[in-house]
Design an enzyme around this catalytic site. Structure first.
Site, PDB file in Angstrom:
ATOM      1  N   TRP A   1      85.013 -30.532 -35.198  1.00  0.00           N
ATOM      2  CA  TRP A   1      86.138 -30.401 -34.254  1.00  0.00           C
ATOM      3  C   TRP A   1      87.434 -30.088 -34.996  1.00  0.00           C
ATOM      4  CZ3 TRP A   1      90.062 -34.452 -32.788  1.00  0.00           C
ATOM      5  CH2 TRP A   1      90.173 -35.448 -33.766  1.00  0.00           C
TER       6      TRP A   1
ATOM      7  N   GLU B   1      86.972 -43.441 -36.548  1.00  0.00           N
ATOM      8  CA  GLU B   1      85.558 -43.785 -36.776  1.00  0.00           C
ATOM      9  C   GLU B   1      85.386 -45.197 -37.324  1.00  0.00           C
ATOM     10  OE1 GLU B   1      84.320 -40.561 -39.275  1.00  0.00           O
ATOM     11  OE2 GLU B   1      83.881 -39.241 -37.587  1.00  0.00           O
TER      12      GLU B   1
ATOM     13  N   LYS C   1      91.311 -45.515 -39.028  1.00  0.00           N
ATOM     14  CA  LYS C   1      91.069 -44.480 -40.032  1.00  0.00           C
ATOM     15  C   LYS C   1      92.020 -43.293 -39.849  1.00  0.00           C
ATOM     16  CE  LYS C   1      87.273 -41.538 -41.671  1.00  0.00           C
ATOM     17  NZ  LYS C   1      85.992 -40.931 -41.317  1.00  0.00           N
ATOM     18  N   GLN C   2      92.218 -42.891 -38.601  1.00  0.00           N
ATOM     19  CA  GLN C   2      93.022 -41.689 -38.332  1.00  0.00           C
ATOM     20  C   GLN C   2      93.556 -41.769 -36.912  1.00  0.00           C
ATOM     21  OE1 GLN C   2      89.010 -39.835 -38.581  1.00  0.00           O
ATOM     22  NE2 GLN C   2      90.044 -38.096 -37.632  1.00  0.00           N
TER      23      GLN C   2
HETATM   24  C1  BGC Z   1      86.797 -37.528 -39.899  1.00  0.00           C
HETATM   25  C2  BGC Z   1      86.410 -36.588 -38.778  1.00  0.00           C
HETATM   26  C3  BGC Z   1      86.306 -35.192 -39.332  1.00  0.00           C
HETATM   27  C4  BGC Z   1      85.375 -35.125 -40.538  1.00  0.00           C
HETATM   28  C5  BGC Z   1      85.385 -33.773 -41.211  1.00  0.00           C
HETATM   29  C6  BGC Z   1      85.775 -37.408 -41.024  1.00  0.00           C
HETATM   30  O1  BGC Z   1      86.128 -38.251 -42.076  1.00  0.00           O
HETATM   31  O2  BGC Z   1      86.832 -38.862 -39.442  1.00  0.00           O
HETATM   32  O3  BGC Z   1      87.379 -36.639 -37.754  1.00  0.00           O
HETATM   33  O4  BGC Z   1      85.847 -34.334 -38.329  1.00  0.00           O
HETATM   34  O5  BGC Z   1      85.787 -36.072 -41.496  1.00  0.00           O
HETATM   35  O6  BGC Z   1      86.661 -33.442 -41.671  1.00  0.00           O
END
Ligand code: BGC
Length: 741
Positions: free
Chosen positions: A361, A492, A605-606
């Site tokens: 995404w 996540e 995390k984000q």
């Molecule tokens: C992130 C995801 C992302 C993926 C690839 C993961 O660590 O949590 O949102 O899509 O990395 O960049």
């Protein structure tokens, strides 16, 4: 943070060779041209730790899934970007002694990535061990000066070139050059330690050679040809399994430079039928040789000049920030050029293997704005068409999970439209990705005004996505509201949560937007509408009624008495503490804590709720943004590369200048300063686009409302000024910000 590189506006410089940094440097100094790319491994043999990596866009292998406990619905394979033929290799011997930086003393080492010219150079003096000169004086080692320049052509996508020069500083002797192509390579992340390539054919003659390899299962063919030039060389040739080599020894006179050139032609069956790959690669290598290094290099530099002419961002008065932003723009352009709708942007580009080079995404949520504003609109359109072309697979993917009637669930990770990810909490639950794909369509239409796209391709995708959400959401008798259970939001660090605000919000928005686009198509493209309605068995009245009912009665968790949207139903039960309270030796927590501890913690995390407020900023007033930012940001550990940029943009909107700058530096220099101690695995390419957004949308305050550009700039106090360009509706807009406005 690991800081060992020098700051310069256009260069990345490493001075002094330290083996412990080498794998990170291999990532940071990587080269690519959208078609293929190479980590910055040494050309000559290196027996120290290295991740030899050479990758070709669109060429992948379905590596059989490896999981501890199989769950129904898991994909059979993980599609991997392939480590393929090593074309940079040139073994060197000096008076019979192998040139190997892991074994010999090196001085004056300097590795430079020239971002303006897309060129990698290395220079150093190597001190030989075995053969000494001047024994009577106590012995002095022989010293050889080495200078190497290489580039992967941006002007001719099938070619690359290496110039390798040797100058004996204090002796005369002989040197042996042994250039080769080695297709017997392995992915370091291969699940079963299996090799993915087999040899198809090879041939070698004096200084020239071609090697054709084929992937098992997917049958991609890759042909790589070399064409070498060394004055006075009498070549001997040799072959081994999937290896061709030419070797020549020449005299080396004290103080006299010996220059060797290796020209490369590289093609794959993505663009040629397998029968002609070998001859096409040979032709490309020959073309490169005939042009010669200087001419070829000049054309490559000219192409980079035209890229920079539009895409460059200038930051005055802050060398680190300046280098950081150019580093990001440079790598984005090396990864994706937008000429081929079959390709996409892997999170690590051509710089490493983790994340498989597949599509996430990230493309829709982070990369589209960069490509939309710095390239012709066609490039962003290509990225959207990529998903349209995979709609059928997204519908099959949803069917596997029990959805019906054309509901589409786009994969979290994919190469060809099939889901590759195999962790239940992501594969089955991180469904918010569907929302970003719809949002990208909206973003593209808002920016370009290309509404034709909706009638041609866009609505099909929106319908599949809307249908998915309308089935995934259900009615809660208890709440007398619609709810969505068992999801993982963008954060996540929480799995299987109920009513993730972000997912609930974007799901409802998708259905609403799909309905609006439906009205537009019905009115403006009635025959396209009739055709699509029949094709997808669309029951307008019933389906639209359900979307509207959900919109009216959706449940959104909020903290009572505040404007704070809750990340999920149980968020307030957590022990809430700020990330600043974490001892530094426990960070990043994903490298120090057990997974269950992370999941139970409040640490984020984000951007999650804040990701929604970033996408839909205009739906909310500033107070909502402020309360949510103040609540969530302190708990955010930013352990995804995608995190700091969104926070930097929102901090700008709120006038939190220090925070905005702190987050900017973190996103811009994430890999250069190796914040998360993982640069050795490859760079965070997709988040590089987020860095661009944090300058243009953050400090530049650029927004597009109703097709109109708006700017609301802020100048960080660390900067004297900054400037950028964007393309909008075919016009080039130059924005210059300084202390006066
Ligand atoms: C992130 C995801 C992302 C993926 C690839 C993961 O660590 O949590 O949102 O899509 O990395 O960049």
């Amino acid at each position: 943070m690991i800081k060992y590189l020098k700051t310069d506006p256009w260069l990345v410089i490493e001075e002094g060779f330290e083996a412990k940094h080498h794998r990170s440097s291999e990532s940071i100094f990587s080269l690519g041209n959208g078609t293929f790319g190479q980590r910055a491994c040494h050309e000559e043999k290196y027996s120290g730790p290295t991740l030899q990596g050479s990758y070709v866009a669109g060429v992948y292998y379905p590596d059989k899934t490896r999981v501890g406990w199989w769950k129904n619905g898991y994909p059979e394979y993980f599609a991997k970007v392939l480590n393929s033929t090593n074309w940079t290799g040139i073994d060197i011997q000096i008076d019979g002694e192998e040139l190997d930086l892991a074994k010999l003393e090196v001085s004056e080492f300097r590795r430079v990535l020239n971002m303006k010219e897309g060129t990698l150079t290395r220079s150093f003096v190597v001190h030989l061990n075995e053969s000494m000169i001047g024994f009577r004086d106590g012995g002095r080692s022989k010293q050889m000066k080495v200078e190497v320049t290489r580039f992967i052509s941006m002007a001719d996508y099938e070619t690359a070139a290496i110039r390798y020069s040797l100058t004996p500083l204090n002796f005369s002797g002989e040197v042996t050059f042994s250039p080769y192509l080695d297709g017997d390579v392995k992915n370091h992340d291969s699940n079963y330690d299996e090799k993915f390539w087999i040899e198809v054919s090879k041939s070698v003659q004096e200084g020239e050679g071609v090697l054709v390899t084929r992937t098992k299962k997917t049958d991609f063919e890759l042909a790589v040809a070399m064409n070498c030039v060394l004055e006075g060389a009498r070549w001997q040739t040799s072959m081994d399994y999937s290896l061709v080599r030419s070797t020549a020894t020449v005299k080396a006179d004290k103080g006299k430079e010996i220059v060797f050139y290796k020209y490369i032609g590289l093609v794959s069956s993505l663009n040629y039928s397998p029968g002609v790959c070998a001859e096409s690669a040979v032709k490309a290598a020959k073309r490169a040789k005939e042009n010669g290094f200087e001419k070829m290099h000049a054309a490559h530099i000219a192409k980079w000049a035209s890229i920079w002419d539009l895409a460059d961002i200038r930051i005055d008065g802050d060398a680190e920030a300046q280098q950081g932003i150019r580093f990001n723009i440079f790598h984005l352009n090396q990864t994706y050029t937008g000429e081929d709708a079959r390709l996409n942007i892997g999170p690590k580009g051509f710089t490493g293997e983790k994340y498989g080079g597949s599509t996430y995404w990230d493309t829709e949520a982070y990369c589209i704005p960069f490509y939309m504003a710095t390239k012709d609109a066609q490039v962003a359109r290509q990225l959207l068409v990529y998903r349209y072309n995979q709609l059928g697979k997204a519908i099959e993917n949803a069917e596997k999970l029990g959805f019906e009637n054309g509901a589409a669930l786009y994969p979290m990770v994919t190469m060809n439209g099939e889901e590759c990810h195999n962790e239940w909490e992501i594969t089955f639950e991180e469904i918010h990705r569907n929302g970003a794909i719809a949002y990208a369509i909206y973003n593209y239409i808002t920016y370009t005004g290309d509404k034709e796209y909706l009638a041609q391709y866009g609505w099909d995708v929106l319908l599949g996505i809307a249908r998915f959400w309308s089935q995934r959401i259900h009615w809660s008798e208890d709440k007398q509201k619609y709810v969505m259970l068992g999801v993982t939001g963008p954060n996540e660090y929480e799995n299987n949560v109920n009513n993730n605000w972000y997912t609930n919000y974007i799901a409802v928005w998708c259905m609403k937007y799909c309905g609006e686009v439906l009205e537009y198509i019905k009115k403006n493209h009635p025959s396209a509408y009739a055709e699509k309605a029949a094709k997808y068995h669309f029951e307008e009245e019933k389906e639209v009624a359900r979307w509207k009912d959900i919109e009216a009665k959706m449940y959104y968790p909020t903290k009572e008495g505040t404007k704070i949207f809750l990340q999920q139903d149980g968020f307030l039960d957590k022990e809430l503490r700020s990330a600043a309270s974490l001892p530094s030796n426990q960070r990043p927590i994903n490298q120090h804590w057990s997974w269950d501890r992370i999941l139970r913690s409040c640490f984020i995390k984000q951007a999650d709720v804040l990701q929604g407020l970033y996408f839909f900023e205009e739906h909310f007033d500033k107070q909502v943004l402020k309360e949510n930012f103040d609540f969530y940001e302190p708990m955010t550990v930013h352990e995804s590369s995608l995190s700091p940029c969104v926070h930097s943009i929102l901090a700008c909107s709120l006038g939190y200048d220090e925070k905005a700058y702190e987050m900017y530096l973190r996103t811009a220099r994430l890999d250069l300063d190796d914040y998360n101690h993982e640069a050795h695995e490859g760079l965070h390419i997709t988040s590089r686009a987020g860095t661009w957004m944090s300058v243009v949308q953050g400090f530049g305050g650029m927004r597009v409302y109703d097709g109109k550009l708006q700017f609301n700039a802020r100048l960080p106090k660390q900067w004297k000024g900054f400037a950028f360009n964007i393309l909008h509706n075919g016009k080039r807009v130059h924005v210059e910000v300084d202390a006066n406005g």
